[in-house]
Design a protein around this motif. Structure first.
Motif, PDB file in Angstrom:
ATOM      1  N   GLY A   1       0.668  -1.214  -0.014  1.00  0.00           N
ATOM      2  CA  GLY A   1       0.047   0.051  -0.013  1.00  0.00           C
ATOM      3  C   GLY A   1       0.782   1.043   0.007  1.00  0.00           C
ATOM      4  N   ASN A   2       2.282   0.995  -0.496  1.00  0.00           N
ATOM      5  CA  ASN A   2       2.867   2.592  -0.367  1.00  0.00           C
ATOM      6  C   ASN A   2       2.226   3.358  -1.281  1.00  0.00           C
ATOM      7  N   LEU A   3       2.464   4.552  -1.001  1.00  0.00           N
ATOM      8  CA  LEU A   3       1.816   5.690  -1.585  1.00  0.00           C
ATOM      9  C   LEU A   3       2.958   6.565  -2.445  1.00  0.00           C
ATOM     10  N   LYS A   4       3.912   6.056  -2.607  1.00  0.00           N
ATOM     11  CA  LYS A   4       4.992   6.378  -3.588  1.00  0.00           C
ATOM     12  C   LYS A   4       5.828   7.718  -3.015  1.00  0.00           C
ATOM     13  N   GLY A   5       6.900   7.858  -4.041  1.00  0.00           N
ATOM     14  CA  GLY A   5       7.884   9.008  -3.618  1.00  0.00           C
ATOM     15  C   GLY A   5       7.927   9.757  -4.521  1.00  0.00           C
ATOM     16  N   THR A   6       9.120   9.945  -5.364  1.00  0.00           N
ATOM     17  CA  THR A   6       9.143  10.458  -6.616  1.00  0.00           C
ATOM     18  C   THR A   6      10.440   9.966  -7.503  1.00  0.00           C
TER      19      THR A   6
ATOM     20  N   ALA B   1       5.700  13.903  -4.128  1.00  0.00           N
ATOM     21  CA  ALA B   1       7.054  14.020  -3.855  1.00  0.00           C
ATOM     22  C   ALA B   1       7.148  14.567  -2.386  1.00  0.00           C
ATOM     23  N   SER B   2       6.074  15.023  -1.836  1.00  0.00           N
ATOM     24  CA  SER B   2       6.249  15.338  -0.374  1.00  0.00           C
ATOM     25  C   SER B   2       6.161  14.113   0.419  1.00  0.00           C
ATOM     26  N   ASN B   3       5.936  13.051   0.131  1.00  0.00           N
ATOM     27  CA  ASN B   3       6.095  11.810   0.803  1.00  0.00           C
ATOM     28  C   ASN B   3       7.288  11.426   1.119  1.00  0.00           C
TER      29      ASN B   3
ATOM     30  N   ILE C   1       5.796  19.262   6.669  1.00  0.00           N
ATOM     31  CA  ILE C   1       4.619  19.011   5.714  1.00  0.00           C
ATOM     32  C   ILE C   1       4.989  19.960   4.634  1.00  0.00           C
ATOM     33  N   SER C   2       4.999  19.512   3.416  1.00  0.00           N
ATOM     34  CA  SER C   2       5.311  20.058   2.473  1.00  0.00           C
ATOM     35  C   SER C   2       4.356  21.332   1.814  1.00  0.00           C
ATOM     36  N   LEU C   3       4.784  22.446   1.194  1.00  0.00           N
ATOM     37  CA  LEU C   3       3.866  23.331   0.710  1.00  0.00           C
ATOM     38  C   LEU C   3       2.616  22.741  -0.028  1.00  0.00           C
ATOM     39  N   MET C   4       3.191  21.997  -0.937  1.00  0.00           N
ATOM     40  CA  MET C   4       2.154  21.185  -1.958  1.00  0.00           C
ATOM     41  C   MET C   4       2.042  19.739  -1.610  1.00  0.00           C
ATOM     42  N   ARG C   5       0.771  19.076  -1.325  1.00  0.00           N
ATOM     43  CA  ARG C   5       0.572  17.660  -0.780  1.00  0.00           C
ATOM     44  C   ARG C   5      -0.518  17.217  -0.845  1.00  0.00           C
ATOM     45  N   PRO C   6      -0.501  15.724  -1.028  1.00  0.00           N
ATOM     46  CA  PRO C   6      -1.825  15.086  -1.143  1.00  0.00           C
ATOM     47  C   PRO C   6      -2.915  15.475  -0.269  1.00  0.00           C
TER      48      PRO C   6
END
Length: 887
Positions: free
Chosen positions: A142-147, A466-468, A563-568
């Protein structure tokens, strides 16, 4: 008198401030400076023979196995600060097993059983949503991925030629509630003054980090940031507009370009000069003319010597650019080291003790080589006026002397930390993703994406995901870099609509930078497009500059919290299944939900379906407040962006006089307060371009607000904190978008009168944007502000009115161009398109004017139908009006 047109044109901005907890200011701590603390607090360590466990946080445990019982205390590429406050935990030994319990995790290991495996090690969750019982080797499905390292030659997520889908690798977050980072093979840092890479002594040892968090995504990202290093703030100017084009510009051409930005009133902060700044002799895409150098690279790809035919006097050229208040970066391809043709070769060869006159190849892990490269080649260029480097590395992946060490990763570290050590200015690089730990060295350059709607549609998901891995500052080639090889010749031109939509995404992404390949047709200068396209481009760039205080505050939040500026969306709504499916949506800061348009318009508008999470949301385009937990489908014209704001939020903004973020000093701030709820937030400020933000040199201003149909209250607390150059006071302008006419306005106990002039000490009402605007004289840093606005109990409902006004205006304008020019339009048709102007002339008549507008709108189609207009014109106009009613 109305505000300037540039102010009014972007008054549709609907953004808000980051909702950070307004508590005591964070104090400067021992980790405020960019230093490393590899050794953990002894109180967090449990050592038993050949295993060692370190309880870093309640949700993060380090697990080491070493057959010779020598454990690693040096910082690694990924984990640099293990000296964390010791969390509460218990340790017990029973029946040959060691048990370690934290508030969230329970670990069991069979002592003396050797390497960690599914037979001797388990960790299960305690009181976490998404319970788990983990053991080594368990699949994390169930990994939500990186970049990924780059988007070079990708159309969307599909690579040209190979057809392969982009692999985003594993991120730190998983729907299973846990993630394992195997740090066993990463390199370590030595203890020298400029820490350098070194190999681990034990190749077979295990060094694992277990992250167990359930649905506490934001907490585990914060834990990771504390141990792996914080996500650094870029300098403030980096959040402005970057102009870049792969083109052999000359000094004169760049001056003309910059002057055009000024002439057309378009803000600009960063000028990127691609590789033609240096000699590129021998570089050609035609294989008949291309040459390779000693290192197998294209001749002309690497270079450090100014091309004097294009830039006859580099120092004077750079001085002129700095006089225009522009920051400058140059492209570097350092793969071929330093060759004898470079002006700096003699000095570099001497520093490297090379006397044979041959080219000196690069070795990124060679400290002498990299130090000499900076001392003799790059730092002298910096002294001429280069502010930071665009490091465009895309050659061999690993170091030649340290196999397994990513050149991309290591160059990020070397260039970023060298700037930290050498400069007073805040460090900034612009390179590609190298892997875990690279979040400490912003900004990312995603490479040469293919110009297509698919690429635009993919980039919001790519950037937010990428915020992950805390890589929160991707910079894309906005508008796309190149055409696909199979693009027909007659289609190799910029699609203005696609470019506008890409720019809109860019304005709501970490870095706004346009770029393109060296192709004559790829001209992205805003003034080169038709008027309606130019207007949309200028409007979105103005919006970006207006949002800078909100964005900069969110950048500080990223540094503090991970917690990045742009995130899911699933960060804030982890229990909502739809939050995981909304790939086209993301949060931009704490209060803006963005769903960029990524498909062409039909009949003048694009339709976008947006899932609104639980809560209440204000539609920036429509001006109405919606309940969350539903999907809404709405249409968007070329100048509209699907953005929804948390109801009641307050946004700190720049006045539209700010055209350079270098000039932004927060001495004037606009606070936009939205309807439908409460706000509890704060505004962050600092010097803008120093590392002092790590050492406590900054300030926060607390902001509280509440707004409903009857009243709006806004309280601004005294500024807390200090930094060099901090203004003594602030002039606040409070704006209430989509508000009815105030009945009273009271500021710090003083009743304000209405004025048609935009002057301090008064309030005014803007009919076009239905905005009440209160201008407060400058207040000292320690002086609080309280604004209380009351509306009539029977005030007219104007929710959605601004949308109807705009659409009616567009329909009437269309009608005029398809009408018999010798005959006047019906009076009610002409008047229906001018409600904003009528309100400006008589704001006290707002209820009467709105009622008259609604009456006219109801009969517009009938008015035109009774006219002599062409049947097709009548039908099209009727369809436009019907669409307004549906909206």
């Amino acid at each position: 008198m109305k505000p300037p047109i540039c102010f009014r044109a972007a008054a549709w901005l609907m953004a808000s401030a980051v909702a950070l907890p307004v508590a005591a200011l964070p104090v400067a701590t021992r980790d405020a400076a960019p230093v490393m603390h590899g050794k953990a607090n002894p109180g967090a360590v449990v050592e038993r023979g050949d295993v060692r466990f370190t309880v870093l946080t309640p949700r993060m445990i380090r697990m080491e196995w070493s057959p010779d019982k020598h454990f690693v205390d040096a910082p690694s590429q990924v984990f640099i600060d293990r000296d964390q406050p010791v969390p509460k935990f218990t340790t017990a030994t029973r029946n040959g097993e060691i048990h370690i319990d934290t508030a969230s995790l329970s670990l069991t290991y069979t002592l003396g059983s050797g390497r960690f495996s599914e037979k001797n090690l388990t960790i299960h969750s305690k009181d976490l949503k998404t319970a788990f019982n983990w053991h080594p080797g368990q699949i994390e499905s169930g990994n939500l991925k990186g970049t990924a390292r780059t988007l070079d030659r990708y159309r969307g997520d599909v690579q040209l030629g190979s057809g392969k889908h982009l692999d985003l690798g594993q991120g730190l977050l998983s729907q299973q509630g846990w993630h394992l980072v195997d740090d066993s093979k990463s390199f370590l840092f030595d203890d020298s003054a400029w820490r350098w890479v070194e190999k681990r002594r034990c190749a077979d040892c295990q060094d694992l980090y277990f992250l167990g968090y359930g649905h506490q995504y934001e907490k585990i990202l914060g834990d990771y940031a504390n141990v792996a290093g914080r996500e650094p703030m870029p300098p403030r100017f980096a959040f402005g507009y970057w102009w870049s084009r792969y083109w052999n510009y000359s000094d004169s051409e760049i001056r003309d370009l910059v002057e055009n930005f000024e002439r057309y009133g378009i803000p600009l902060d960063v000028l990127v000069i691609d590789m033609d700044w240096h000699r590129t002799d021998g570089l050609s895409e035609d294989s008949r003319y291309a040459k390779e150098d000693t290192f197998g690279q294209p001749v002309g790809w690497t270079g450090y010597t100014w091309n004097r035919s294009l830039f006859p006097a580099p120092s004077q050229f750079l001085a002129w650019l700095h006089g225009q208040k522009l920051k400058v970066t140059l492209n570097l391809h350092p793969a071929s080291g330093v060759t004898p043709s470079e002006a700096q070769y003699p000095a570099f060869a001497k520093a490297m003790d090379v006397h044979d006159g041959k080219a000196i190849g690069i070795e990124t892990a060679d400290k002498r080589f990299m130090g000499s490269l900076f001392d003799t080649v790059l730092d002298p260029l910096r002294a001429e006026g280069i502010n930071f480097w665009w490091l465009d590395w895309q050659q061999w992946p690993d170091s030649k002397t340290l196999p397994g060490l990513s050149n991309t990763w290591w160059l990020n570290y070397v260039f970023y930390t060298h700037m930290q050590r050498a400069d007073k200015e805040r460090a900034l690089i612009y390179h590609r993703w190298g892997g875990l730990g690279n979040h400490r060295y912003q900004v990312g350059f995603s490479g040469d994406s293919v110009i297509s709607w698919q690429s635009l549609a993919y980039q919001p998901y790519f950037t937010a995901t990428a915020s992950n891995v805390l890589y929160g500052y991707w910079s894309h080639d906005i508008g796309g870099h190149m055409f696909a090889d199979d693009t027909p010749e007659n289609e190799r031109h910029i699609d203005p609509e696609l470019y506008v939509r890409w720019m809109q995404f860019g304005a709501f992404s970490p870095i706004l930078r346009t770029h393109s390949s060296k192709e004559a047709a790829l001209r992205k200068e805003p003034w080169g497009f038709p008027p309606e396209v130019f207007a949309a481009l200028r409007q979105i760039i103005d919006l970006r500059y207006a949002m800078a205080p909100y964005i900069y505050t969110a950048s500080r939040e990223a540094y503090d919290s991970g917690i990045s500026l742009m995130r899911p969306l699933y960060y804030a709504w982890p229990d909502e299944a739809k939050a995981y499916d909304a790939d086209n949506e993301y949060m931009f800061g704490d209060d803006l939900l963005v769903a960029p348009v990524a498909q062409p318009m039909k009949d003048g508008a694009a339709t976008v379906a947006t899932w609104l999470p639980p809560g209440r949301w204000y539609d920036r385009n429509r001006g109405d407040v919606l309940d969350g937990g539903q999907t809404v489908t709405r249409d968007y014209t070329l100048d509209e962006v699907p953005v929804f704001v948390r109801a009641g939020a307050v946004v700190p903004m720049n006045p539209f006089s700010v055209k350079k973020l270098q000039d932004m000093d927060n001495s004037a701030v606009v606070l936009r307060q939205f309807p439908g709820g409460n706000a509890h937030t704060r505004l962050y400020t600092d010097a803008g371009n120093s590392e002092g933000y790590r050492r406590g040199e900054y300030a926060f201003t607390a902001i509280d607000g509440q707004r409903d149909a009857h009243a709006a209250t806004l309280t601004v607390g005294p500024r807390q904190g200090r930094y060099p150059g901090m203004p003594q006071g602030t002039q606040f302008t409070v704006e209430l978008p989509d508000a009815t006419l105030p009945q009273s306005v009271v500021v710090n106990g003083k009743r304000y009168a209405r004025s048609d002039d935009a002057r301090t000490g008064y309030w005014q009402y803007d009919g076009d944007t239905l905005t009440a605007r209160i201008s407060v004289p400058a207040l000292s840093a320690g002086q609080p502000l309280k604004v209380v606005v009351r509306f009539a109990d029977d005030a007219v409902d104007i929710a959605g009115l601004r949308y109807r006004m705009k659409r009616v205006g567009a329909a009437v304008e269309w009608l005029k161009y398809h009408w018999d020019s010798q005959s006047p339009l019906p009076d009610d048709v002409s008047l229906a398109a001018q409600l904003g102007r009528l309100i400006d002339y008589q704001p006290e008549q707002l209820p009467v004017l709105v009622k008259a507008f609604n009456t006219r709108l109801a009969k517009l189609s009938a008015e035109v139908d009774r006219s002599h207009a062409d049947t097709q014109v009548k039908a099209h106009f009727a369809g436009m009006i019907k669409a307004i009613d549906k909206g």
